[in-house]
Write a protein that holds these residues in place. Structure first.
Motif, PDB file in Angstrom:
ATOM      1  N   PHE A  83      21.918   0.952  12.437  1.00 49.32           N
ATOM      2  CA  PHE A  83      21.796   2.416  12.442  1.00 49.32           C
ATOM      3  C   PHE A  83      21.475   2.957  13.826  1.00 49.32           C
ATOM      4  O   PHE A  83      21.758   4.110  14.120  1.00 49.32           O
ATOM      5  N   ASP A  84      20.898   2.119  14.669  1.00 53.72           N
ATOM      6  CA  ASP A  84      20.692   2.542  16.051  1.00 53.72           C
ATOM      7  C   ASP A  84      22.060   2.716  16.718  1.00 53.72           C
ATOM      8  O   ASP A  84      22.315   3.708  17.411  1.00 53.72           O
ATOM      9  N   GLY A  93       8.743  -4.276  24.867  1.00 50.90           N
ATOM     10  CA  GLY A  93       9.924  -3.545  24.382  1.00 50.90           C
ATOM     11  C   GLY A  93       9.599  -2.090  24.116  1.00 50.90           C
ATOM     12  O   GLY A  93      10.383  -1.180  24.433  1.00 50.90           O
ATOM     13  N   SER A  94       8.405  -1.854  23.543  1.00 54.48           N
ATOM     14  CA  SER A  94       8.044  -0.472  23.211  1.00 54.48           C
ATOM     15  C   SER A  94       7.842   0.360  24.488  1.00 54.48           C
ATOM     16  O   SER A  94       8.138   1.553  24.512  1.00 54.48           O
ATOM     17  N   ILE A  95       7.354  -0.315  25.556  1.00 55.52           N
ATOM     18  CA  ILE A  95       7.180   0.417  26.827  1.00 55.52           C
ATOM     19  C   ILE A  95       8.553   0.805  27.391  1.00 55.52           C
ATOM     20  O   ILE A  95       8.757   1.922  27.869  1.00 55.52           O
ATOM     21  N   PHE A  96       9.512  -0.091  27.258  1.00 54.41           N
ATOM     22  CA  PHE A  96      10.880   0.243  27.681  1.00 54.41           C
ATOM     23  C   PHE A  96      11.434   1.410  26.872  1.00 54.41           C
ATOM     24  O   PHE A  96      12.168   2.249  27.366  1.00 54.41           O
ATOM     25  N   ARG A  97      11.053   1.423  25.596  1.00 52.62           N
ATOM     26  CA  ARG A  97      11.575   2.501  24.742  1.00 52.62           C
ATOM     27  C   ARG A  97      11.084   3.863  25.248  1.00 52.62           C
ATOM     28  O   ARG A  97      11.798   4.855  25.193  1.00 52.62           O
ATOM     29  N   ILE A  98       9.841   3.849  25.779  1.00 51.35           N
ATOM     30  CA  ILE A  98       9.288   5.111  26.270  1.00 51.35           C
ATOM     31  C   ILE A  98       9.884   5.459  27.639  1.00 51.35           C
ATOM     32  O   ILE A  98      10.278   6.602  27.886  1.00 51.35           O
ATOM     33  N   THR A  99       9.979   4.427  28.505  1.00 50.57           N
ATOM     34  CA  THR A  99      10.395   4.726  29.882  1.00 50.57           C
ATOM     35  C   THR A  99      11.911   4.836  30.047  1.00 50.57           C
ATOM     36  O   THR A  99      12.402   5.650  30.819  1.00 50.57           O
ATOM     37  N   LEU A 100      12.654   4.014  29.340  1.00 53.71           N
ATOM     38  CA  LEU A 100      14.120   4.053  29.463  1.00 53.71           C
ATOM     39  C   LEU A 100      14.749   4.217  28.082  1.00 53.71           C
ATOM     40  O   LEU A 100      15.425   3.312  27.584  1.00 53.71           O
ATOM     41  N   PRO A 101      14.528   5.341  27.425  1.00 49.27           N
ATOM     42  CA  PRO A 101      14.931   5.451  26.016  1.00 49.27           C
ATOM     43  C   PRO A 101      16.428   5.267  25.773  1.00 49.27           C
ATOM     44  O   PRO A 101      16.821   4.685  24.775  1.00 49.27           O
ATOM     45  N   THR A 102      17.265   5.709  26.687  1.00 53.89           N
ATOM     46  CA  THR A 102      18.704   5.695  26.386  1.00 53.89           C
ATOM     47  C   THR A 102      19.304   4.294  26.404  1.00 53.89           C
ATOM     48  O   THR A 102      20.380   4.066  25.872  1.00 53.89           O
ATOM     49  N   LEU A 103      18.580   3.309  26.992  1.00 58.82           N
ATOM     50  CA  LEU A 103      19.130   1.945  27.058  1.00 58.82           C
ATOM     51  C   LEU A 103      18.980   1.180  25.740  1.00 58.82           C
ATOM     52  O   LEU A 103      19.559   0.119  25.554  1.00 58.82           O
ATOM     53  N   LEU A 104      18.167   1.707  24.844  1.00 55.59           N
ATOM     54  CA  LEU A 104      17.925   1.078  23.531  1.00 55.59           C
ATOM     55  C   LEU A 104      17.478  -0.394  23.670  1.00 55.59           C
ATOM     56  O   LEU A 104      17.895  -1.260  22.924  1.00 55.59           O
ATOM     57  N   LEU A 105      16.612  -0.624  24.680  1.00 54.60           N
ATOM     58  CA  LEU A 105      16.175  -1.989  24.959  1.00 54.60           C
ATOM     59  C   LEU A 105      15.194  -2.548  23.924  1.00 54.60           C
ATOM     60  O   LEU A 105      15.049  -3.756  23.770  1.00 54.60           O
ATOM     61  N   TYR A 106      14.537  -1.645  23.238  1.00 50.27           N
ATOM     62  CA  TYR A 106      13.508  -2.057  22.271  1.00 50.27           C
ATOM     63  C   TYR A 106      14.081  -3.047  21.253  1.00 50.27           C
ATOM     64  O   TYR A 106      13.455  -4.048  20.907  1.00 50.27           O
ATOM     65  N   ASP A 107      15.312  -2.770  20.813  1.00 55.41           N
ATOM     66  CA  ASP A 107      15.949  -3.648  19.824  1.00 55.41           C
ATOM     67  C   ASP A 107      16.096  -5.069  20.356  1.00 55.41           C
ATOM     68  O   ASP A 107      15.856  -6.044  19.649  1.00 55.41           O
ATOM     69  N   THR A 108      16.496  -5.186  21.620  1.00 55.89           N
ATOM     70  CA  THR A 108      16.691  -6.508  22.209  1.00 55.89           C
ATOM     71  C   THR A 108      15.362  -7.268  22.245  1.00 55.89           C
ATOM     72  O   THR A 108      15.299  -8.456  21.951  1.00 55.89           O
ATOM     73  N   PHE A 109      14.294  -6.557  22.587  1.00 59.70           N
ATOM     74  CA  PHE A 109      12.986  -7.209  22.630  1.00 59.70           C
ATOM     75  C   PHE A 109      12.539  -7.640  21.232  1.00 59.70           C
ATOM     76  O   PHE A 109      11.950  -8.703  21.058  1.00 59.70           O
ATOM     77  N   CYS A 110      12.832  -6.791  20.252  1.00 58.88           N
ATOM     78  CA  CYS A 110      12.454  -7.175  18.882  1.00 58.88           C
ATOM     79  C   CYS A 110      13.261  -8.386  18.440  1.00 58.88           C
ATOM     80  O   CYS A 110      12.762  -9.243  17.707  1.00 58.88           O
TER      81      CYS A 110
END
Ligand code: C2E
Ligand code: MG
Ligand code: MG
Length: 633
Positions: free
Chosen positions: A50-51, A187-204
């Motif tokens: 869904f992301d 990953g959550s810090i990336f989500r805040i700082t670089l939201p458009t890259l959707l990096l959080y998913d990769t970290f999870c």
């Protein structure tokens, strides 16, 4: 307007699919850890999917209807909140903390998650988390609550890891749990700082892989050769259901497993084990089937199943061979039914009960459907007590040595003695060797025990005048484990030197069990003979005895086991006289054990036995009593 970049989520999603493929291909044990991991996997798939879809939809907002964007984004946020909650729950499970046990704590811990989900669902109408306008996707005024929820669970996880870290025994597991939570944090810090890259998913995804490698891999719970659950799985399942106890267990063991394995060979036997497990899985799909080493199978299922019937079915199945392309095995099984519904049984108790019951079943056979009860438990407690006394006695050098005389068959005069180990319980009562020798053999203390007996025998010889007593030798029993030690001779020699004794005073008794590896045995005996020790074969006729094998063996004496002595005395036949004659031809002296009556003594003397040992002459008695009794020759 934000322009989402899905170039990292798509490959992450593909990797996730591979992990899922591996995960679903194997049977999984129904315990909380696995159920939660399964939920994490599925939810992760939903989050990533869904992301990707909602990001694509947000980028195309000008051609897609608003309601579709709202639904896609809401599903994404819903699974996003669930994600952190599931990771948190998994952390608590690994730490062996049951958050659902205490109602108040459970409610408090759930509040942030439930509140967040309410905000997300109502947000579909209020636009609090996000809203869609002509510019597309925008963050709503309560969007920050996503992070509040996330950090609440993350920091609670870190706190719990710190507090309960000692509950995890393995260091690498402790590191893993810390690692995957830290990766989620990054990953959550990336989500805040670089939201458009959707990096959080990769970290999870990285966190999920760490969990897979450390705790989640279904293979950890499987026995490779038959794909049944292993003993670790059995323990986990029983531990988790300790308080419910709503199951029964039908356990069975392949009788004489180790002998049968030698006859059929490893490959055929493994195929047989796989066939049995496959049979259990097909015929009892509602049960869990476990395999423990040593041919032990455990079928665990609901209390309402007809266990008597299952036992009957299996008993009949074992009357037929187990056949596959290249194996045909005829196996016998011993069964035990264990009812865990009545009374409270801890996981350790259940596991101990299974092992004791199977030991019995191995001896009793398939007709016996033994029910577990208090007796089994108390038997186990007794065994623990004996083990404690044994370890205590060894540590305190308090193993006692009793002596039983060996008399000349012709003159009835003392010629030798057998040293027999004794320990005492807390009340000072004697525990017989049959109770503690097997335990000492199992836990590796037999070497120390044997050394102590040997030393006490040396001490006895040095302190008493053996010549006056007429004592030419003292027999010391050797366990097969001791006998196999390559440094046995050296150790004994240094003890002998300490007491100034020559090795010819001591005869070492071994049983046929020590003769399984003939080459090794011959080598050991030759080595020890060079040092001056002499060997006696004990309990001849107890196991499967092999006369020709003895031809090459340099024993000075063969002791006939009391069973065959008794059998002969009750109903004389041709066999024992022939055996004794054969021994004489091989130049072995012969001792008859278990002589209880004058008639037996007479019969054995007539047969040609050189020495007699038994209650008729004396029971084993403490060293001091023995010394006193025979002091005057
Ligand atoms: P074993 O070496 O065959 O010892 C003879 C056993 O028969 C002794 O049992 C003895 O008490 C018993 N016995 C002797 N005469 C009679 C009789 O007339 N009637 C009956 N019914 N029994 C008789 P115990 O002392 O209980 O020892 C049992 C076994 O434990 C021994 O069998 C030996 O295999 C083992 N054992 C004893 N001490 C040691 C030790 O220091 N080291 C090792 N490795 N094993 C030991
Ligand atoms: Mg003996
Ligand atoms: Mg014996």
């Amino acid at each position: 307007m934000l322009n989402w970049n899905v170039s990292l989520v798509v490959p992450s999603f593909l990797v996730l699919l591979i992990i899922m493929g591996y995960y679903f291909a194997l049977p999984r044990l129904p315990v909380r850890l696995n159920k939660t991991y399964l939920a994490i996997l599925i939810n992760e798939g939903v989050v990533m999917l869904f992301d990707i879809i909602s990001s694509w939809a947000d980028n195309m907002h000008d051609i897609l209807p608003v309601w579709l964007l709202v639904i896609l984004n809401s599903v994404y946020f819903f699974s996003l909140a669930l994600r952190i909650f599931l990771f948190f729950e998994l952390t608590t499970i690994v730490l062996r903390v049951n958050i659902w046990k205490n109602k108040v704590a459970a409610i408090l811990l759930c509040i942030p998650y439930v509140a967040e989900q309410i905000i997300i669902i109502t947000g579909m109408f209020t636009g609090n988390i996000f809203y869609i306008n002509e510019n597309g996707y925008n963050r709503g005024p309560l969007h920050f609550t996503i992070y509040v929820c996330l950090y609440f669970y993350l920091f609670t996880s870190f706190f719990m890891i710190y507090k309960f870290r000692m509950r995890i025994r393995r260091k690498h597991e402790r590191v893993s749990i810390l690692c995957f939570n830290t990766i989620i944090l990054i990953g959550s810090i990336f989500r805040i700082t670089l939201p458009t890259l959707l990096l959080y998913d990769t970290f999870c995804l990285m966190a999920l892989i760490i969990i897979y490698l450390s705790f989640g891999n279904p293979e950890f719970y499987l026995e490779r050769r038959n794909m049944a659950f292993n003993s670790k799985a059995l323990r986990s399942y029983i531990e988790e259901n300790e308080e419910h106890g709503k199951y029964k267990i039908l356990a069975f063991v392949i009788r004489d497993y180790h002998d049968v394995r030698e006859i059929y060979g490893t490959t055929q036997m493994d195929q047989g084990i796989a066939l049995i497990s496959a049979y259990l899985r097909v015929n009892y799909p509602d049960c869990l089937d476990f395999y423990n080493q040593g041919g032990r199978f455990i079928l665990l299922g609901g209390v309402n199943m007809d266990w008597e019937e299952i036992h009957e079915e299996l008993r009949h199945r074992f009357m037929l061979p187990w056949t596959s392309d290249d194996a045909e095995l005829y196996l016998e099984a011993g069964f035990a039914l264990i009812d865990c519904t009545e009374g409270y049984f801890s996981a350790d108790e259940v596991l101990n009960m299974i092992s004791i019951m199977l030991e019995k079943a191995d001896v009793l056979g398939s007709d016996f459907n033994i029910l577990a009860d208090e007796n089994v438990l108390s038997e186990f407690q007794d065994r623990i007590e004996v083990k404690r006394c044994m370890e205590n006695a060894i540590d305190r050098k308090a193993v006692e040595v009793f002596f039983q005389p060996l008399v000349s068959a012709k003159t009835r005069k003392l010629v030798g003695a057998e040293a027999l180990a004794r320990i005492r319980d807390n009340d000072g009562h004697i525990i017989p060797p049959a109770a503690f020798i097997p335990l000492a053999e199992k836990n590796g203390r037999i070497n120390q025990l044997g050394e102590q007996v040997f030393e006490k025998v040396c001490q006895f010889i040095s302190e008493n005048d053996a010549n006056i007593m007429g004592l030419t030798f003292i027999n010391v029993n050797l366990s097969p484990i001791q006998f196999m030690r390559s440094d046995l001779g050296k150790g004994f020699l240094s003890t002998l030197n300490m007491y100034g004794i020559t090795p010819d005073r001591i005869h070492l008794e071994i049983t046929e069990e020590s003769m399984t590896d003939e080459q090794q045995m011959e080598k050991q005996i030759r080595l020890m003979q060079n040092y001056g020790f002499k060997f006696v074969l004990d309990d001849y006729g107890k196991g499967y005895s092999n006369l020709t094998r003895l031809k090459k063996s340099p024993f000075v004496n063969v002791k006939l086991d009391m069973e065959i002595v008794w059998d002969y005395c009750n109903a004389p036949d041709e066999i024992l006289p022939m055996m004794v004659e054969a021994f004489k031809k091989m130049n072995f002296e012969v001792t008859a054990e278990g002589i209880e009556t004058e008639e037996m003594a007479w019969k054995m003397t007539e047969l040609g036995c050189d020495y007699l040992q038994g209650m008729l002459f004396s029971a084993p008695i403490p060293a001091e009593d023995f010394a006193q009794k025979y002091a005057k020759g």
